[in-house]
Design a protein around this motif. Structure first.
Motif, short mmCIF file in Angstrom:
data_model
loop_
_atom_site.label_atom_id
_atom_site.label_comp_id
_atom_site.label_asym_id
_atom_site.label_seq_id
_atom_site.Cartn_x
_atom_site.Cartn_y
_atom_site.Cartn_z
N ASP A 1 0.88 -1.17 0.00
CA ASP A 1 0.00 0.00 0.00
C ASP A 1 0.92 1.22 0.00
O ASP A 1 1.57 1.52 1.01
CB ASP A 1 -0.90 -0.02 1.23
CG ASP A 1 -1.91 1.12 1.24
OD1 ASP A 1 -1.67 2.15 0.57
OD2 ASP A 1 -2.94 1.00 1.92
N ASP B 1 -6.06 14.68 2.43
CA ASP B 1 -4.75 14.13 2.74
C ASP B 1 -4.61 12.71 2.18
O ASP B 1 -3.53 12.34 1.67
CB ASP B 1 -4.53 14.11 4.25
CG ASP B 1 -4.37 15.51 4.84
OD1 ASP B 1 -4.13 16.46 4.05
OD2 ASP B 1 -4.48 15.65 6.08
N GLU B 2 -5.67 11.92 2.25
CA GLU B 2 -5.62 10.56 1.72
C GLU B 2 -5.44 10.56 0.21
O GLU B 2 -4.69 9.75 -0.35
CB GLU B 2 -6.88 9.79 2.11
CG GLU B 2 -6.84 8.30 1.82
CD GLU B 2 -7.18 7.96 0.37
OE1 GLU B 2 -6.70 6.93 -0.12
OE2 GLU B 2 -7.93 8.76 -0.25
N ARG B 3 -6.08 11.50 -0.47
CA ARG B 3 -5.94 11.58 -1.94
C ARG B 3 -4.52 12.03 -2.33
O ARG B 3 -3.98 11.56 -3.33
CB ARG B 3 -6.97 12.57 -2.51
CG ARG B 3 -8.40 12.10 -2.47
CD ARG B 3 -8.66 10.94 -3.40
NE ARG B 3 -8.49 9.64 -2.75
CZ ARG B 3 -8.63 8.47 -3.36
NH1 ARG B 3 -8.95 8.42 -4.64
NH2 ARG B 3 -8.46 7.34 -2.70
N ARG C 1 2.11 11.78 -3.09
CA ARG C 1 3.21 11.67 -2.13
C ARG C 1 4.14 10.51 -2.43
O ARG C 1 5.37 10.64 -2.37
CB ARG C 1 2.64 11.55 -0.71
CG ARG C 1 3.72 11.59 0.37
CD ARG C 1 3.12 11.52 1.75
NE ARG C 1 2.50 10.23 2.00
CZ ARG C 1 2.20 9.77 3.22
NH1 ARG C 1 2.46 10.50 4.28
NH2 ARG C 1 1.63 8.59 3.37
N HIS C 2 3.57 9.35 -2.76
CA HIS C 2 4.41 8.17 -2.99
C HIS C 2 5.34 8.35 -4.18
O HIS C 2 6.40 7.71 -4.25
CB HIS C 2 3.56 6.91 -3.17
CG HIS C 2 2.64 6.96 -4.35
ND1 HIS C 2 3.06 6.65 -5.63
CD2 HIS C 2 1.33 7.28 -4.44
CE1 HIS C 2 2.04 6.78 -6.46
NE2 HIS C 2 0.98 7.15 -5.77
N ALA D 1 -1.87 11.33 -0.59
CA ALA D 1 -1.05 10.15 -0.33
C ALA D 1 -1.23 9.11 -1.43
O ALA D 1 -0.29 8.40 -1.80
CB ALA D 1 -1.41 9.55 1.03
N THR D 2 -2.43 9.03 -1.98
CA THR D 2 -2.74 8.05 -3.02
C THR D 2 -2.18 8.46 -4.38
O THR D 2 -1.69 7.61 -5.14
CB THR D 2 -4.27 7.86 -3.13
OG1 THR D 2 -4.75 7.29 -1.91
CG2 THR D 2 -4.64 6.94 -4.29
N ASN D 3 -2.20 9.74 -4.69
CA ASN D 3 -1.92 10.19 -6.05
C ASN D 3 -0.63 10.99 -6.23
O ASN D 3 -0.23 11.23 -7.37
CB ASN D 3 -3.10 11.03 -6.56
CG ASN D 3 -4.35 10.21 -6.74
OD1 ASN D 3 -4.31 9.12 -7.29
ND2 ASN D 3 -5.48 10.72 -6.25
N ARG E 1 0.50 4.23 0.23
CA ARG E 1 0.22 5.30 1.19
C ARG E 1 1.08 5.14 2.44
O ARG E 1 1.23 6.10 3.20
CB ARG E 1 -1.26 5.31 1.54
CG ARG E 1 -2.16 5.70 0.38
CD ARG E 1 -3.62 5.47 0.68
NE ARG E 1 -3.93 4.05 0.86
CZ ARG E 1 -5.16 3.56 1.01
NH1 ARG E 1 -6.20 4.39 1.01
NH2 ARG E 1 -5.35 2.26 1.15
N ASP E 2 1.62 3.95 2.64
CA ASP E 2 2.50 3.64 3.78
C ASP E 2 3.95 3.70 3.26
O ASP E 2 4.41 2.78 2.58
CB ASP E 2 2.16 2.25 4.31
CG ASP E 2 2.99 1.86 5.53
OD1 ASP E 2 4.07 2.45 5.74
OD2 ASP E 2 2.57 0.93 6.24
#
Length: 254
Positions: free
Chosen positions: A69, A114-116, A122-123, A118-120, A71-72
């Motif tokens: 995942d 924030d989750e979006r 940050r990684h 991380a999903t799209n 996001r981690d």
């Protein structure tokens, strides 16, 4: 079937693809495998990844998968280290993973925002940060970030997604500057509306297709293989002097 190009410079080199289990990512895994690359990919959809590995088994290619995942970030680093040990330090990174879920601007919460990101977004940065030392040691590398034309059109109905994808442009240009002295090239691919199985399930209706072709100049749907073909070019030595650029694959959307 069209007989697409082969790139001798891709044979035997380690390639890492995020979000490789389905859609555009799966097309890229297959395309690099057919070039003879050593392909590692990560995804959180284990079932789709195993199905892809089974489908590609007849190629007898060097392919490795690690569940992750993205996001981690700690999980990202661990998965990348395992693929590095299995295949060698990647000389090509394709930052493909993303989700284009539709959402209204008036329903977005700080947590969803924030989750979006991380999903799209940050990684992509932390994937580059993780693989860059190996590329620096090798004295070369190609990093390919997947953006989108959605923020350029402009397209509404998913503000967190379009914000993240517009930021890919800045990430690409900035890191091309930072890494260029090491002969590491950083480019972006900006897809138009690519017809993956996910798009067919959720959004590709006859009405939506008809409306889309009012804006797209070429009268054909964009299949994932066309994005994979652009990634092959940008990964290969044929594009040796291309960096800090965004390559649009959208059928001429106006």
């Amino acid at each position: 079937m069209t007989d697409f190009a082969r790139y001798p410079s891709l044979r035997g080199i380690p390639v890492l693809i995020t979000g490789g289990a389905s859609g555009i990512g799966a097309a890229m895994v297959e395309a690099f495998a057919r070039q003879g690359s050593k392909v590692g990919f990560v995804d959180f959809d284990v079932a789709a990844a195993e199905a892809l590995l089974n489908r590609l088994a007849p190629l007898q290619a060097d392919i490795a998968f690690e569940p992750c995942d993205l996001r981690d970030i700690d999980a990202l680093r661990t998965a990348f280290a395992r693929l590095d040990a299995a295949l060698g330090a990647p000389l090509v990174l394709v930052n493909n993973a993303a989700r284009d879920d539709r959402h209204g601007w008036d329903t977005v919460t700080p947590e969803f925002w924030d989750e979006r990101m991380a999903t799209n977004l940050r990684h992509q940065f932390f994937a580059i940060q993780t693989v860059a030392p190996g590329m620096i040691a090798a004295g070369r590398g190609s990093i390919i970030n997947l953006g989108s034309v959605s923020w350029m059109m402009p397209q509404g109905g998913m503000p967190a997604y379009t914000t993240a994808k517009s930021a890919v442009h800045g990430l690409t240009r900035g890191l091309a500057q930072d890494l260029g002295k090491h002969r590491i090239r950083v480019n972006a691919i900006l897809p138009g509306w690519v017809v993956t199985e996910r798009q067919r399930q959720h959004w590709l209706t006859p009405e939506a297709e008809e409306k889309h072709f009012e804006r797209q100049l070429l009268p054909d749907l964009i299949e994932p293989e066309y994005l994979a073909n652009m990634a092959l070019f940008l990964a290969s030595d044929d594009s040796a002097m291309c960096t800090a650029q965004s390559f649009i694959v959208d059928g001429g959307t106006v």
